[in-house]
Each structure stands twice: as structure tokens, then as C-alpha cells.
Design an enzyme around this catalytic site. Sequence first.
Site, PDB file in Angstrom:
ATOM      1  N   ASP A 101       1.331   1.266  -5.753  1.00 52.27           N
ATOM      2  CA  ASP A 101       2.208   1.794  -4.705  1.00 52.27           C
ATOM      3  C   ASP A 101       3.632   1.923  -5.239  1.00 52.27           C
ATOM      4  OD1 ASP A 101       0.077   1.690  -2.983  1.00 52.27           O
ATOM      5  OD2 ASP A 101       0.646  -0.235  -2.108  1.00 52.27           O
TER       6      ASP A 101
HETATM    7  N1  URA Z   1      -2.911  -3.131  -3.624  1.00 53.11           N
HETATM    8  C1  URA Z   1      -1.869  -2.669  -2.891  1.00 53.11           C
HETATM    9  O1  URA Z   1      -1.802  -2.887  -1.699  1.00 53.11           O
HETATM   10  N2  URA Z   1      -0.917  -1.953  -3.519  1.00 53.11           N
HETATM   11  C2  URA Z   1      -0.930  -1.713  -4.859  1.00 53.11           C
HETATM   12  O2  URA Z   1      -0.007  -1.085  -5.383  1.00 53.11           O
HETATM   13  C3  URA Z   1      -2.018  -2.196  -5.598  1.00 53.11           C
HETATM   14  C4  URA Z   1      -3.004  -2.907  -4.955  1.00 53.11           C
END
Ligand code: URA
Length: 230
Positions: A101
Site C-alpha cells: 500500500d
Molecule cells: N497488507 C496490507 O494491508 N497492506 C500492505 O501493504 C501489505 C499487506
Amino acid sequence: MIRLDKYLAEAGVGTRSQVKKAVRDGRVKINGETVKHADLKVDEETDTVTFDDEEVYFSEFVYFMLNKPQGYISASRGWDPNVIDLIAEPYRNLFPVGRLDKDTEGLLLISNDGQLAHELLSPKKLIEKEYYTEVDIPLTEEDISRIESGIEWHGESYRPAKYKKISDHAMTLTVTEGRYHEIKRMIEACGSKVTYLKRVRMKNLVLDENLKPGEYRFLTPEEIDDLKAV
Ligand code: URA
């Protein structure tokens, strides 16, 4: 033996003309000595070649370990700001192997090896991804057993994750699916919220602690072999 410009181009440093210019500009060393002629011969078994003082491994593909900083999108060029823009020119055709993310930090493999990417990202392979996770409300024993046995949340089921406590507000969670917002949703299902998320491992590749957010390095030949091993 192979010509220096061919060695650099095949290692993914750039096109033949780009690498010739890089050599003329004094950015390339063989065994620690700056060289100025791109037609020199390199022994790909024994010589050490560096570009801007980073070792260049002779290979059809390139593999970088990036410590992704917050605020960057895990996408190829075209999106702004994206993780590929963090990698210095003239590497080509690179893409992030998987996604973190925008507000997640940590280990992101950057490569042009589509076959390896496919192997690592295929949900069937159950490749482990370990995240250092901080939360606002501490998890209860019941939350932890739900995480360890697999969570149902908003009609979605999440496979069991490994939990390791660090403190009331911090833990590592290891998941095998790589689903969208996987960690955030599992924590949300427990009535808490992720306040900081950092990937520290993918399969047997561990984030190099010397890399600050935004920094990257080549994988070593051993790391590449380990990633490719089944
Ligand atoms: N899980 C999440 O919620 N975000 C990420 O970036 C990776 C795994």
C-alpha cells in the site's frame, strides 16, 4: 570473456549507447579501476564490475531490494510518485514484484524477471510475507487465535497467519496470500487499526537493515538463488 559494453547492457544497466556514455563519463570500474573504453574485455567469472560503485552482476535479469518509503505507489512508471522512479536510470523495464500500500514501508523486490515474479506472486505457491505491524488497540488472546486460525471478514476469508508478539502494540504477522489490504483487514476484523506497516521478509529474502526508506541495492547471487529455489 565478453566486451564491457555487452556485459553492462546484458546486466540491465542500459542500452549499448547509454553504457558506452557511462563508461566515457567514468562511472564504471573493473576490479576497482576506472576504465574509459567500452570495448575492453571482461571475464564474467572473475572480474568485478561496478557502475556508480554498485556491483553489477552479469545476468539477463536485474533484481533490486528496495526499502519502499511511505507515499509511493507500487506501480511502474506513469503513476506518480511510483517506486520505479526511485531506481536510478538507466535500468529498463523494471516492475515491482507485488504491491505494498502507499502508506506501507519495507521490502519490495524490483526486477524485470517476469517468470520469477509469477512464481513469487502466484497465490497457489503460498509464499510467506512477513510484516512488522503496529496497532492502536492491543489484540486480545481471542483476536490472536482468530488470526492464527483464519479470519472471516465482510464475506472474505483470510488464510491463517503466523503471529509473533513484540509488545502490546507491535507484532510480526506472516501471511501467505498477498491479498489487497490483507493485514489491515485482519486487524480491522479484530476491532483495531494498523498504525504502521513494514514488510520485512518475502520467502527467504530479508529486508537489509542498512537500507533506509527509499534506498535499494542489488540482490546478491545467493539471494537470487534462494528466491528461485523451490
Ligand atoms: N497488507 C496490507 O494491508 N497492506 C500492505 O501493504 C501489505 C499487506
